[in-house]
Write a protein that holds these residues in place. Structure first.
Motif: not given
Lengths: 204, 204
Positions: B69, B34, B119, B65-66, B42, B126, B39, B123
DNA sequence: TTACAAACCAAGCGCTTGCTTGGTATTGTC
DNA sequence: GACAATACCAAGCAAGCGCTTGGTTTGTAA
């Protein structure tokens, strides 16, 4: 030379797009969307809708989506470099020049070009290797302005710390203001903020 | 209480994943990717390949996927809050506490958890609205540590500027180090850098 | 009016994406 | 050694992505 004049001369030299033109409007909307949702999460359909055309029609103006991102960044750096240059020229001492630079950068980040500046800070990873090199080259010119003044202050003995480190700390501190500083609400004016930054460096 | 002990106790409480576990390894690789590519760029296939499994198998460990993160962010905040808490407890005066906080944050950003911290900085857009609220809540605890110390210094008269503003400037300046500070090359140690920051605030 | 380029539309192609499915190893427990 | 539960694989689906295509409208100038 005021800000509008500078913008106009850059437009005349074709270094920055006229905000009234189709290209200019698109870049402004792109900056807004890229900042709001991030480059990757903004689709070409989003961009097209924002200016009222079909997604395919975008590619009449730009060859790729990435070219739009690059254009936002390049034009923003060009404009802000010119604005900083001008702000500095109207200052005499290095102290005044630094204050002018801080003030101008805060204006860049929180004024008209704020959205584009945020894109510059957060979206550089979405650029291809080639575009990134191009943008970095332009940024070096911009950074040289800062280092000249900070090195001058160091030589005068007004600054103790390393000019490179101070500039980097300032870059972080100033660009971060984009995430929290809201001049419209709260009593803190951009001038106040400039004062605080200069004071923080012991240069007031 | 040293850093390993703190990590161990958080693992025991199931607040942070063991680095040896499948989940822990995945989160570490996720943080790396990330940070490196962002993010959005990837893919779940990238993530799976990084830990040597098939992309579909990821969804046995995480529902989306989130969620990966979010887990990277949540666990990083938890760990660093605990580390900061500990660093502060071993300091007496507010000046020492501030130095401990700056030092600990630099360690967070440039040490083991550096990739995850980057990150966290870059990020957050996201994240879904819900996850973002969850992360922000955890961050508030973390930020309260800073504000307590800075407010104390203000009351002592050691600090002139507004504690909130100073904290925000520091947030930007310190997290920006992730983009340029490379302790392994160049003579600047993390201690030197801490000194420079404290000096910049006129608190050395 | 004609000629031509610039600006745009409607449709959709080919590919990648996050995620699902149905099934098979692997592991820990008594 | 039986038996779950856990961990994984192989295959692929549906949706969304950037971008292309062929054709139409609009603006400009002779």
């Amino acid at each position: 030379m005021n800000q509008d004049k500078i913008l106009q001369s850059l437009v005349a030299e074709n270094l920055v797009s006229d905000l009234e033109s189709a290209r200019g409007r698109l870049l402004r909307e792109a900056a807004r969307l890229f900042r709001e949702k991030g480059y990757e999460r903004t689709t070409v359909r989003d961009l097209a809708a924002a200016v009222g055309i079909q997604s395919g029609s975008l590619f009449h103006h730009f060859r790729t989506k990435e070219e739009i991102l690059k254009a936002v960044m390049v034009e923003t750096i060009r404009l802000n470099t010119a604005l900083m240059q001008a702000a500095m020229n109207s200052a005499d001492s290095n102290r005044e020049k630094l204050r002018a630079l801080v003030s101008a950068e805060l204006e860049s980040i929180n004024g008209q070009t704020g959205e584009a500046m945020a894109v510059l800070v957060f979206e550089w990873r979405s650029l291809s290797e080639a575009s990134r090199a191009e943008v970095l080259e332009l940024r070096d010119i911009y950074e040289a302005l800062w280092l000249d003044v900070l090195t001058g202050l160091k030589e005068e003995g007004a600054l103790v710390a390393d000019p490179f480190i101070v500039r980097r700390m300032l870059t972080g501190a100033l660009s971060w203001t984009v995430t929290w500083y809201r001049p419209e609400r709260g009593g803190l004016t951009q001038n106040d903020l400039t004062d605080q930054v200069v004071a923080m460096l012991g240069l007031s």
